[in-house]
Design an enzyme around this catalytic site. Structure first.
Site, PDB file in Angstrom:
ATOM      1  CG  ASP A  52      22.621  14.438  23.559  1.00 57.67           C
ATOM      2  OD1 ASP A  52      23.794  14.844  23.705  1.00 57.67           O
ATOM      3  OD2 ASP A  52      21.682  15.188  23.234  1.00 57.67           O
ATOM      4  CB  SER A  53      28.259  12.808  22.858  1.00 57.85           C
ATOM      5  OG  SER A  53      28.491  12.495  24.214  1.00 57.85           O
ATOM      6  CG  ASP A  91      22.905  15.199  27.501  1.00 58.72           C
ATOM      7  OD1 ASP A  91      22.633  16.273  28.080  1.00 58.72           O
ATOM      8  OD2 ASP A  91      23.916  15.043  26.799  1.00 58.72           O
ATOM      9  CE  LYS A 121      25.028  17.938  29.244  1.00 57.02           C
ATOM     10  NZ  LYS A 121      24.567  18.225  27.858  1.00 57.02           N
ATOM     11  CD  GLU A 123      21.958  19.981  23.683  1.00 57.07           C
ATOM     12  OE1 GLU A 123      21.475  20.573  22.691  1.00 57.07           O
ATOM     13  OE2 GLU A 123      22.775  19.050  23.590  1.00 57.07           O
ATOM     14  CD  GLU A 190      29.243  21.607  23.305  1.00 53.95           C
ATOM     15  OE1 GLU A 190      28.290  21.142  23.945  1.00 53.95           O
ATOM     16  OE2 GLU A 190      29.792  21.002  22.362  1.00 53.95           O
TER      17      GLU A 190
END
Ligand code: KIV
Length: 272
Positions: A52-53, A91, A121, A123, A190
């Site tokens: 999602d970057s 993401d 993925k 978070e 991270e």
């Protein structure tokens, strides 16, 4: 160069676990579009993360919060079309899995169905474990993301080192163990202390992929634009630039402008 893979066989979730067992490092980079993903896949990367970057790198937002489910599906679909070998992970963007387990499972199924990615993925730790279990039960492999989780940026108030206190480190280990038991096949770690990342790596069956988490994780991930020198404003200690693609593009553009202005392009052999 001996570490570059000549094996063109598709990387799967099982390959990740075999690589961990064999002590072979996993190399992952982000990508968000067909052309870049094709170059990265053909170079021999093990896995591409449609992070999602994309919100920062592709859309120019200040953080990862605004990117939508439809936008992530568009990026993921473009990357999947380009990849022959690498395992493609996407993401789940902010707001698509936090509200309820059912919504998370529904959105996870939508991403996989509409993009064809291999895994998702998410978070977060034990707070989202029921959703993670539900997605895995639906047949979708899951990567967890612990430590610095950019979707919670407003909760933490910055992008500093995470889990540097004993309490936070204990919570991170407990989260990693719980997610591992729930069946995630990989855990992104991270910006946490290297010793903590090494401890998690030893304790879990899942493959750990570090970013700013030292050298003892099972693999590493970087945002391709940072790793290849397309950006220069983002320069945390962990970041190494492996190429100067930004300069290469600038020089190419300047050469094009000069050739057009001088009437040197197109020449006769470039005309019909
Ligand atoms: O979105 C992303 O690119 C990521 C990596 C930094 C791990 O989550």
């Amino acid at each position: 160069m001996g570490y570059l893979s000549t094996n063109r066989k598709k990387i799967t979730v099982r390959t990740f676990l075999e690589m961990k067992a064999a002590g072979k490092k996993i190399a992952q980079l982000t990508a968000y579009d067909f052309t870049t993903a094709r170059l990265i896949d053909e170079a021999g990367i093990d896995s591409i993360l449609v992070g999602d970057s994309a919100s920062n790198v592709m859309a120019g937002y200040a953080d990862t919060l605004p990117i939508t489910l439809d936008e992530m599906i568009y990026h993921a679909r473009s990357v999947v079309r380009a990849c022959r070998r690498s395992l493609v992970v996407c993401d789940m963007p902010f707001g698509t899995f936090q509200a309820s387990r059912e919504e998370g499972i529904g959105n996870a199924i939508r991403i996989v169905k509409e993009s064809g990615v291999d895994a998702l993925k998410l978070e977060g730790g034990s707070e989202i474990i029921d959703t993670v279990r539900g997605i895995i039960a639906a047949g979708i492999p899951v990567v967890s993301h612990l430590g610095l989780t950019p979707q919670s940026i407003h909760k933490f108030g910055g992008y500093g080192l995470r889990a540097s206190t004993e309490d936070e480190a204990r919570k991170l280990i407990n989260d990693a163990l719980a997610l591992d038991a729930a069946g995630v096949f990989a855990i992104t770690l991270e910006k946490i202390p290297a010793a903590l990342a090494a401890e998690v790596t030893r304790k879990v069956k899942a493959a750990t992929i570090g970013i700013g988490a030292g050298s003892e994780t099972d693999g590493q991930v970087l945002v391709y634009a940072d790793a290849l020198g397309l950006t220069d404003e983002f320069c945390p200690k962990f970041l190494r630039r492996f190429a100067d693609a930004g300069r290469c593009i600038t020089q190419g553009v300047q050469s094009y402008i000069e050739s057009v202005k001088m009437g040197d392009y197109p020449n006769e052999s470039e005309s019909y």
